[in-house]
Design a protein around this motif. Structure first.
Motif, mmCIF file in Angstrom:
data_model
loop_
_atom_site.group_PDB
_atom_site.id
_atom_site.type_symbol
_atom_site.label_atom_id
_atom_site.label_comp_id
_atom_site.label_asym_id
_atom_site.label_seq_id
_atom_site.Cartn_x
_atom_site.Cartn_y
_atom_site.Cartn_z
ATOM 1 N N GLN A 173 -18.110 -4.268 6.513
ATOM 2 C CA GLN A 173 -18.101 -3.637 5.190
ATOM 3 C C GLN A 173 -18.467 -4.631 4.107
ATOM 4 N N HIS A 174 -19.554 -4.365 3.419
ATOM 5 C CA HIS A 174 -19.886 -5.221 2.281
ATOM 6 C C HIS A 174 -18.866 -4.957 1.176
ATOM 7 N N ILE A 175 -18.484 -6.007 0.484
ATOM 8 C CA ILE A 175 -17.414 -5.868 -0.519
ATOM 9 C C ILE A 175 -17.848 -4.944 -1.673
ATOM 10 N N THR A 176 -17.006 -3.951 -1.958
ATOM 11 C CA THR A 176 -17.221 -3.051 -3.106
ATOM 12 C C THR A 176 -15.850 -2.766 -3.719
ATOM 13 N N PRO A 177 -15.801 -2.463 -5.023
ATOM 14 C CA PRO A 177 -14.494 -2.257 -5.658
ATOM 15 C C PRO A 177 -13.723 -1.080 -5.069
ATOM 16 N N ASP A 178 -14.441 -0.091 -4.490
ATOM 17 C CA ASP A 178 -13.752 1.112 -3.989
ATOM 18 C C ASP A 178 -13.425 1.042 -2.488
ATOM 19 N N LEU A 179 -13.486 -0.151 -1.903
ATOM 20 C CA LEU A 179 -13.308 -0.242 -0.448
ATOM 21 C C LEU A 179 -11.935 0.257 0.023
ATOM 22 N N LEU A 180 -10.903 -0.097 -0.709
ATOM 23 C CA LEU A 180 -9.563 0.333 -0.302
ATOM 24 C C LEU A 180 -9.481 1.866 -0.254
ATOM 25 N N GLU A 181 -10.049 2.485 -1.264
ATOM 26 C CA GLU A 181 -10.070 3.952 -1.333
ATOM 27 C C GLU A 181 -10.839 4.527 -0.138
ATOM 28 N N LYS A 182 -11.982 3.944 0.164
ATOM 29 C CA LYS A 182 -12.803 4.419 1.293
ATOM 30 C C LYS A 182 -12.039 4.285 2.609
ATOM 31 N N LEU A 183 -11.314 3.180 2.758
ATOM 32 C CA LEU A 183 -10.550 2.968 4.001
ATOM 33 C C LEU A 183 -9.427 3.999 4.104
ATOM 34 N N ASP A 184 -8.735 4.193 3.003
ATOM 35 C CA ASP A 184 -7.625 5.144 3.011
ATOM 36 C C ASP A 184 -8.098 6.562 3.327
ATOM 37 N N LYS A 185 -9.317 6.885 2.863
ATOM 38 C CA LYS A 185 -9.858 8.232 3.113
ATOM 39 C C LYS A 185 -10.573 8.310 4.463
ATOM 40 N N LYS A 186 -10.509 7.221 5.232
ATOM 41 C CA LYS A 186 -11.189 7.140 6.534
ATOM 42 C C LYS A 186 -12.711 7.273 6.388
ATOM 43 N N GLU A 187 -13.224 6.828 5.254
ATOM 44 C CA GLU A 187 -14.679 6.866 5.058
ATOM 45 C C GLU A 187 -15.313 5.523 5.414
ATOM 46 N N SER A 188 -14.486 4.568 5.804
ATOM 47 C CA SER A 188 -14.979 3.270 6.270
ATOM 48 C C SER A 188 -14.183 2.881 7.499
ATOM 49 N N LEU A 189 -14.888 2.288 8.473
ATOM 50 C CA LEU A 189 -14.228 1.956 9.749
ATOM 51 C C LEU A 189 -13.664 0.538 9.751
ATOM 52 N N THR A 190 -12.437 0.432 10.255
ATOM 53 C CA THR A 190 -11.867 -0.894 10.506
ATOM 54 C C THR A 190 -12.261 -1.306 11.936
ATOM 55 N N LEU A 191 -11.762 -2.441 12.394
ATOM 56 C CA LEU A 191 -12.087 -2.907 13.753
ATOM 57 C C LEU A 191 -11.212 -2.168 14.763
ATOM 58 N N ASN A 192 -11.838 -1.355 15.577
ATOM 59 C CA ASN A 192 -11.156 -0.549 16.601
ATOM 60 C C ASN A 192 -9.960 0.236 16.036
ATOM 61 N N ASN A 193 -10.134 0.732 14.837
ATOM 62 C CA ASN A 193 -9.093 1.554 14.173
ATOM 63 C C ASN A 193 -7.769 0.823 13.976
ATOM 64 N N THR A 194 -7.826 -0.499 13.899
ATOM 65 C CA THR A 194 -6.617 -1.281 13.604
ATOM 66 C C THR A 194 -6.567 -1.520 12.096
ATOM 67 N N SER A 195 -5.631 -2.340 11.658
ATOM 68 C CA SER A 195 -5.583 -2.674 10.232
ATOM 69 C C SER A 195 -6.542 -3.828 9.889
ATOM 70 N N TYR A 196 -7.180 -4.407 10.894
ATOM 71 C CA TYR A 196 -8.144 -5.496 10.654
ATOM 72 C C TYR A 196 -9.507 -4.906 10.301
ATOM 73 N N LEU A 197 -10.176 -5.516 9.309
ATOM 74 C CA LEU A 197 -11.530 -5.060 8.981
ATOM 75 C C LEU A 197 -12.400 -6.249 8.629
ATOM 76 N N LEU A 198 -13.698 -6.096 8.915
ATOM 77 C CA LEU A 198 -14.650 -7.140 8.512
ATOM 78 C C LEU A 198 -15.077 -6.879 7.077
ATOM 79 N N LEU A 199 -14.831 -7.834 6.215
ATOM 80 C CA LEU A 199 -15.142 -7.702 4.793
ATOM 81 C C LEU A 199 -16.193 -8.749 4.421
#
Ligand SMILES: [Fe+2]
Length: 265
Positions: free
Chosen positions: A82-108
């Motif tokens: 995930q390229h850094i954007t101000p709305d990333l947290l919102e996208k993650l919470d809405k499941k519009e962005s994928l974390t690593l294997n659906n864990t709490s870890y993400l590539l930022l």
């Protein structure tokens, strides 16, 4: 037997600047498997929720089927870079962005050449507060970090982990990246390692030499830990027990002895 896990890889076809078609992806999978990998987290570039998680998952399933057909024993797991954007947290919470294997870890991903965005520190803080664990890929190539090593400590303090590229340690990404990777190693700031492979013929797949260099300076089991145990914990969403960062002794700001300070005063 293959046991390695790659946490950052652009293996999916036609979705970013990785393989242009499924044949090239299969070739990359074969190369990875031949070098000891059994699991790969597919992490295509993503920005502002695009490509959508559904598209990543459909492409991943299609490739996984092709690998089964070709009898290549490589398991693909979902993810994104995930390229850094101000709305990333919102996208993650809405499941519009994928974390690593659906864990709490993400590539930022941070910008490579520009200064760090002004919102970067606040975003890291908020991600952590919300239970996410951001992992910054290839920090050794981020010019803002190459030029300001204190910022490496600062972002880590705010909860960032670092995933360095194997090839950086053998100079495949240039001398500035190699120097920063070495500094990070000496500072206990290399938390994870990955190939970041985009194509089957990339020299970034040649991790043997880097593993040797790292084992020589960090101890025999270092590369094994970084290729198997630690990424295994991450894809299971487990806590990573990491050493505290330390400023390398040879580079630490020199402390002026008390008596000298007294005399100067
Ligand atoms: Fe990448």
């Amino acid at each position: 037997m293959s046991t390695y896990i790659d946490l950052h890889n652009h293996i999916l076809p036609g979705i970013d600047d990785g393989p242009k078609d499924i044949n090239e992806s299969v070739k990359l999978a074969r190369e990875l498997n031949a070098r000891g990998f059994e699991t790969v987290v597919a992490t295509p570039h993503a920005l502002g929720g695009k490509p959508a998680p559904e598209k990543i998952l459909t492409t991943l399933n299609r490739l996984q089927e092709a690998l089964v057909e070709e009898e290549i024993p490589l398991t693909l797991l979902p993810g994104s870079e995930q390229h850094i954007t101000p709305d990333l947290l919102e996208k993650l919470d809405k499941k519009e962005s994928l974390t690593l294997n659906n864990t709490s870890y993400l590539l930022l991903e941070l910008p490579m050449l520009q200064p760090l965005p002004l919102f970067a520190e606040e975003l890291l803080f908020n991600l952590n507060k919300s239970g996410y664990r951001p992992v910054i890929p290839h920090p050794e190539r981020v010019v803002a970090l190459q030029m300001n090593e204190h910022m490496l400590f600062r972002l880590h303090q705010l909860g960032a982990l670092y995933q360095v590229t194997w090839g950086a340690f053998t100079g495949l990404l240039g001398s500035a990246a190699q120097k920063t990777a070495r500094f990070m190693l000496d500072s206990s700031l290399v938390h994870l390692l990955a190939t970041d492979a985009h194509h089957p013929d990339t020299s970034l797949l040649k991790i043997d030499k880097a593993a040797l260099v790292l084992d020589q300076s960090m101890g025999q089991s270092y590369s094994k830990t970084m290729l198997t145990e630690r990424p295994k914990k991450l894809i299971a969403g487990d806590f990573l027990d990491l050493p505290a960062p330390k400023y390398p002794e040879s580079r630490a700001p020199r402390r002026v002895p008390f008596l000298s300070r007294l005399f100067r005063a």
